[in-house]
Design an enzyme around this catalytic site. Structure first.
Site, PDB file in Angstrom:
ATOM      1  N   TYR A  57       1.621   7.905  -0.701  1.00 45.05           N
ATOM      2  CA  TYR A  57       2.765   7.306  -1.389  1.00 45.05           C
ATOM      3  C   TYR A  57       2.575   7.098  -2.895  1.00 45.05           C
ATOM      4  CZ  TYR A  57      -0.059   3.084  -0.453  1.00 45.05           C
ATOM      5  OH  TYR A  57      -1.076   2.163  -0.360  1.00 45.05           O
ATOM      6  N   HIS A  86      -4.566  -0.315   0.683  1.00 49.48           N
ATOM      7  CA  HIS A  86      -4.141  -1.675   1.021  1.00 49.48           C
ATOM      8  C   HIS A  86      -5.142  -2.313   1.978  1.00 49.48           C
ATOM      9  CE1 HIS A  86      -1.520  -5.050   1.916  1.00 49.48           C
ATOM     10  NE2 HIS A  86      -1.646  -4.781   3.198  1.00 49.48           N
ATOM     11  N   ARG A  91      -4.119  -2.175  -7.669  1.00 47.14           N
ATOM     12  CA  ARG A  91      -4.976  -1.959  -6.507  1.00 47.14           C
ATOM     13  C   ARG A  91      -5.530  -0.549  -6.566  1.00 47.14           C
ATOM     14  NH1 ARG A  91      -3.255   0.260  -1.869  1.00 47.14           N
ATOM     15  NH2 ARG A  91      -1.119  -0.507  -1.952  1.00 47.14           N
TER      16      ARG A  91
END
Length: 401
Positions: free
Chosen positions: A307, A298, A294
């Site tokens: 993160y 998200h 990805r």
């Protein structure tokens, strides 16, 4: 505090890294150790755009000539351009939220183009490319993210179920649908039907997914479980969810699992055709793990810089699914600059059309929420609709005085 395992190598590759919290070096090392998906990865096009022969899967893409590959390239470019436009429109307040697919175009177009007319696809909420491949007008997706509609397409006509927001729930729906195909005798030969269900690596930790595996296995349902492992379940890496590669989980349920390069549209097409063929001939379910990445957040409510490291993204940019097809076409003399320019122009026009539609999207009438709830008329629902509309009319009448 007990330690946690953060990387789980293939058997024989040495011990796993153990730490209470991973260091940046461990995160990068774990990424690089699995950056190509491991020894069992199925790949037909390398990141450099070089063709890799496959005795097992070449026959499933024998019909993919230069023209067909140009078509797959065009699909991915248009879908990415639409995705980027929708992402921008959300930032401008035209959509309530958007779920980017950046980096996952090959997995979605490859598998989506593998489906036959009578097959059914069950998406999660990121499968914009599969929707496009199934002939769904992408304008019909935008109402979902503008919060004015649930779905605006004929899901039976397109063989594409409405989006599912609850993580993993679509797997149960797909298992039931595929069981119905089996019970109705729609499998067993080349003309058989099959179902494909999409979910991410994070969903594999949900109970619904495992229940779907059990039911599909027990009833030999013609169901392809298509896991897009983009390596991040929102803010948690795959290493915190599984001790083994996800495709190996199929062993515990008694059906085959395979890992494919999710950034290789040709491999995704071939492996999906093989898996769907297994299902339509009555050989039971198959799990495909499309190993991809990805490249964006998200959703537009997420900040991935909190993160994951930028090194990770930069490494995966080198494996871009669109660029490897472009390199193959250019190197082989199958496409020239005029072709690439025309595709980009088409993509820009496609995005502009979506943008114009979104900015001028009509608000649905209030009675719309009562439409298509039941296949036939329902007196209780009819009474509720009349009461609701009468209630709204009261505000209009009060305003006139």
């Amino acid at each position: 505090m007990p330690s946690e395992q953060w990387t789980h190598p293939e058997p024989g590759d040495g011990p796993a890294a153990v730490a209470a919290q991973p260091s940046p070096e461990q995160v990068i090392a774990g990424l690089r150790a699995t950056s190509e998906g491991g020894a069992e990865l199925t790949q037909l096009l390398t990141p450099e755009g070089e063709r890799v022969p496959s005795p097992q899967f070449d026959k499933y893409v024998e019909d993919v000539d230069a023209e067909a590959l140009r078509g797959l390239y065009r699909d991915m470019v248009l879908v990415r351009r639409a995705d980027r436009e929708a992402n921008a429109m959300q930032r401008q307040g035209q959509l309530g939220i958007w779920v980017p697919l950046l980096g996952q175009e090959a997995a979605q177009i490859g598998s989506g183009r593998a489906l036959k007319k009578n097959d059914m696809a069950f998406p999660s909420y990121r499968e914009h490319g599969v929707a496009y491949a199934r002939g769904v007008d992408m304008k019909d997706l935008l109402g979902i993210f503008r919060c004015t509609d649930h779905s605006g397409w004929d899901y039976q006509g397109h063989g594409f179920h409405p989006y599912t927001i609850v993580i993993g729930n679509q797997v149960l729906n797909a298992a039931g649908y595929a069981m119905g195909q089996k019970f109705e005798g729609k499998v067993g030969d080349d003309d058989g039907e099959a179902t494909i269900c999409y979910f991410g690596d994070g969903a594999t930790s949900q109970g619904d997914v495992h229940e779907g595996f059990v039911w599909a296995a027990v009833y030999d349902a013609p169901l392809v479980f298509f896991c897009q492992n983009n390596q991040w379940a929102i803010s948690e890496p795959t290493e915190r969810q599984s001790r083994l590669p996800l495709y190996q989980r199929a062993r515990g349920y008694g059906f085959p699992g395979i890992r494919v390069d999710g950034n290789d549209v040709l491999a995704c097409l071939a492996v999906s055709r093989w898996a769907l063929d297994e299902c339509r001939h009555g050989n039971g379910p198959v799990l495909i793990e499309a190993f991809t990445y990805r490249m964006d957040a998200h959703t537009t409510t997420d900040d991935p810089t909190r993160y994951r490291l930028s090194d990770e993204l930069e490494e995966w940019k080198l494996k871009d699914p669109i660029e490897r097809v472009r390199a193959y076409l250019a190197r082989g003399g199958y496409a020239d600059q005029a072709f690439f320019d025309s595709v980009q122009a088409d993509a820009d026009s496609f995005a502009a059309d979506l943008r114009d539609y979104t900015f001028n999207m009509p608000e649905p009438p209030p009675e719309r929420i009562f439409s298509n709830v039941y296949a036939e008329g329902n007196p209780v629902l009819d009474a509720q609709r009349e009461e609701f509309l009468s209630y709204l009319d009261g505000f209009v009448s009060a305003g006139e005085h």
